[in-house]
Scaffold this active site. Structure first.
Site, PDB file in Angstrom:
ATOM      1  N   SER A 192       0.810  -1.221   0.000  1.00 38.47           N
ATOM      2  CA  SER A 192       0.000   0.000   0.000  1.00 38.47           C
ATOM      3  C   SER A 192       0.838   1.263   0.000  1.00 38.47           C
ATOM      4  CB  SER A 192      -0.898   0.033   1.241  1.00 38.47           C
ATOM      5  OG  SER A 192      -1.731  -1.096   1.282  1.00 38.47           O
TER       6      SER A 192
ATOM      7  N   HIS B 288      -7.347   0.128   6.031  1.00 36.74           N
ATOM      8  CA  HIS B 288      -6.951  -1.263   6.255  1.00 36.74           C
ATOM      9  C   HIS B 288      -7.035  -1.668   7.724  1.00 36.74           C
ATOM     10  CE1 HIS B 288      -6.042  -2.322   2.190  1.00 36.74           C
ATOM     11  NE2 HIS B 288      -5.276  -1.242   2.028  1.00 36.74           N
TER      12      HIS B 288
END
Lengths: 473, 473
Positions: A285, A401
């Site tokens: 990410s 997340h």
């Protein structure tokens, strides 16, 4: 005004709604804003009615003895059903009139999409000017959209090369994390060793609201280059890791509505079913807010540090917010390696100058890279694990997340060398890890206490001990 | 209690919800009721919090001058944003605690179905006993379900012989209007000259929430026998009429939620697209409440008529509600043709006795049929066009089609000779006609004024002139 008609019950509704949305699209930005302000103010709730109900309700409270024990009143009593009745009426009265318009659009073909565009416009107007009535309308619309777009109404769809060109075109257009350059690039992301899943809603056909790209790998990749250019992919039966390397939402008007909430969990379930040998689920990410946070921190500390050389301000509180972001040896190394163009009075100023130099010059010097790496990695861990806003991680991707139940697993240096990667996070990327057996637990503890789970490697960066070790060597 | 856990945030949510629903299913009816009462009472809203907010709100009202001109307050003022803030908080505070449970189930696999079963149970408990707290919960849940099941979230699916057996099995099980006897019968209803469409929801897969059966015909059928047994069907290209002959909903827990709202309109659009030669869209519908209404009317009028022979009750108001439901020649004919077993003092008593005689004896006598036909047809038109409840047609099927924008086109005698047809409506059926160009207009006028559109044939039955004509011949 178009709007007035649309709230009139005797007209043919579908035609009016179509006219309204067509009319809206033909308006200039300025006139759209005017229309929305009329909607927000003149079609607000009826405050006189609300007030009447409030008084009725408080009257009941008084009769019930006012000692806060209303719930002990005998269930069959007249009083109790009066409570329920007024509460029901109050709920109704607290709905602004424009709720009718929203409801109608939701029931109208293409209406949900229109409402999402409407909200995108409102958000952009509010960015320039905070208008409370419009803010209230925006919030109300957001709540409605959240209800209509509950995961129960979303369908998980595996996007493949067999999907329609018009759908695939949208994937290309909306991929926000790692742009898709051409059709071949797209084909690769849907081909062997890759998966792509999207959430579709019945009333916005052929257009995923959010989609996620997955790479099937042997190990958790550290850099995006490995993922985007690992040609050829490994044979799928050899994969043990599913790496989520891109998540993009397609509707700016749905900002702030957590569409991805159950997406990752459902994708994990699907992948596990089809490929039982895959046991590791992780992301690779970006850290979109890191540089912005760091640069503003460095800038303000530079100013404060300069103030130090001048007289202490009255009250002597000047240094309260002062903090040297750098550790002594980091400071030393930076001061020693700084080229003339990026010189500064202290390490933080040097760092600020280096990071804001044109064309990211620092990335082509081995010496500068080695001087910047330790503070950038350490401060990145601090940013991810400790910098919060309202109890949640400051970084939007981290927050996404973490609320989905992952943990911060690993930071990687020079993992995204693209211009965007350098600008957002100094090229650092992060792996969030989804441990299937802990997803629920981590999501709940993050939700209720803001606790962020992290691997010991990442946590070590933020330990005070590290400071001592660093000064000791 | 299971429930307490399910509202605890630190547990693994999915597992808790599964436990909760499994636990619920294992309970006896009595214990289910107890659990639901706990939910309704102990997880209600926080009335102290509501009261606090109300007081704050009324405090604001006073400051604003109390002259009801709150909407003229300058938009940027602090006061106005205080209004919005408290209104937002009030909306939140007016949500009962059990809303959390409902929201969670809606986001949980199988949860929507579970909530629908929960509501079905609640409705059946409320039928036996009116408990206000449970009634309030039921109403709240209904509102939630309505939002989640908005047409935007429903997918129109053409059901064919290629659908899964488990789906088709449900069609057989839930067909409520004209029961399906066997698989051949079902195959026929999905075969040439027939269509079947259902609304599916993403989170209740493989189970249409409502479905509609369509026959493609040359003319609008008068009797259900023609539709069910017109073997073989006409070739589809010769069809000019699409007849909706059965609409069934499958979830008792969704009662009162108008799922069919846009179903007919969407089906019409689909059929027109595939078969442009079809220009007539009509139903062949039962009149489920007719006999119940008529028999109770006849019974009470018989009692009142008997009272006439006795002394006038004090106050003399006894005859205010008296009404001879029969016209003079209808009365005469009935009195003349009544067999001894069904004799009575007047026409209404004879009619009541005939209609309630065992095995519907009257249907096998030509004389009785011809004596009963005129009053039964005339009173049926009155029942459909004039008997209302809350401004809407008393008959549930009539209300459904009228709010969808149809008109009452034709009544047909002995159109459903099944036991159920005779019991519900004396064998009469009705065609509702959907005139594509008037659907919106009719729906709106019914919605706003309760006006029922009807063909002149049907309207004639209810005209006072008819009375004169009838006595004249």
């Amino acid at each position: 005004m178009d709007l007035a008609i649309s709230l009139n019950k005797t007209e043919s509704l579908d035609a009016v709604l179509d006219d309204f949305s067509e009319g809206y699209f033909s308006l200039s930005n300025e006139n759209r804003k005017k229309l929305l302000l009329v909607l927000a103010k003149e079609y607000d709730l009826n405050r006189n009615q609300v007030r009447e109900l409030l008084k009725q309700y408080l009257g009941l409270e008084l009769q019930s003895g006012n000692e806060g024990e209303a719930s002990n009143v005998d269930d069959g009593s007249v009083l109790f059903s009066a409570f329920y009745r007024i509460e029901k009426n109050l709920r109704q009265a607290l709905k602004p009139t424009y709720d009718v318009l929203f409801e109608r659009f939701n029931n109208h073909t293409g209406g949900l999409k229109f409402l999402s565009i409407l909200r995108a416009d409102i958000l952009s107007f509010l960015e320039h000017e905070n208008i409370v009535s419009l803010r209230a309308l925006e919030y109300f619309l957001k709540e409605k959209l959240s209800t209509w777009l509950s995961p129960a109404a979303l369908e998980l769809h595996q996007i493949t090369w067999d999907d329609s060109a018009s759908l695939l075109e949208k994937i290309v257009a909306y991929e926000a994390v790692h742009p898709i350059n051409n059709l071949l690039d797209l084909k690769r992301r849907l081909g062997i060793g890759r998966r792509c899943f999207g959430y579709l809603h019945t009333s916005i056909p052929g257009e995923p609201l959010i989609f996620i790209e997955v790479a099937l790998l042997k190990n958790v990749a550290r850099t995006i280059q490995e993922v985007l250019w690992d040609d050829p992919s490994i044979p799928e039966p050899e994969a043990t890791c599913a790496l989520f390397y891109s998540i993009s939402s397609t509707q700016p008007g749905l900002a702030g509505i957590n569409l991805g909430k159950f997406l990752i969990k459902r994708v994990i379930t699907l992948v596990k079913r089809d490929m039982p040998q895959v046991s590791t689920f992780a992301t690779l990410s970006p850290i979109p807010g890191y540089m912005q946070w760091l640069l503003s921190k460095l800038a303000s500390q530079s100013v404060l540090a300069k103030g130090d050389n001048m007289e202490q301000p009255a009250g002597g509180s000047g240094s309260t917010f002062q903090e040297n972001l750098l550790e002594p040896d980091e400071e030393r190394k930076l001061m020693n390696s700084a080229p003339e163009t990026c010189a500064g009075k202290n390490g933080m100023e040097v760092m600020l100058n280096l990071l804001t130099s044109t064309n990211y010059e620092w990335t082509s010097s081995a010496e500068l890279l080695s001087a910047l790496k330790p503070p950038l990695m350490r401060l990145c861990a601090r940013y991810l694990l400790q910098e919060k806003k309202g109890g949640k991680a400051l970084d939007s991707v981290a927050n996404f997340h973490l609320q989905n139940g992952s943990m911060v697993e690993r930071l990687s240096w020079m993992a995204d060398r693209s211009e965007k990667g350098l600008r957002q996070s100094g090229g650092i990327m992060v792996n969030y890890m989804y441990r299937v057996e802990h997803i629920e637990e981590y999501a709940q503890s993050y939700f209720s206490t803001g606790h962020i789970h992290a691997s010991s490697d990442v946590r070590l960066y933020t330990m005070p001990q590290k400071e001592h070790e660093a000064t000791a060597d």
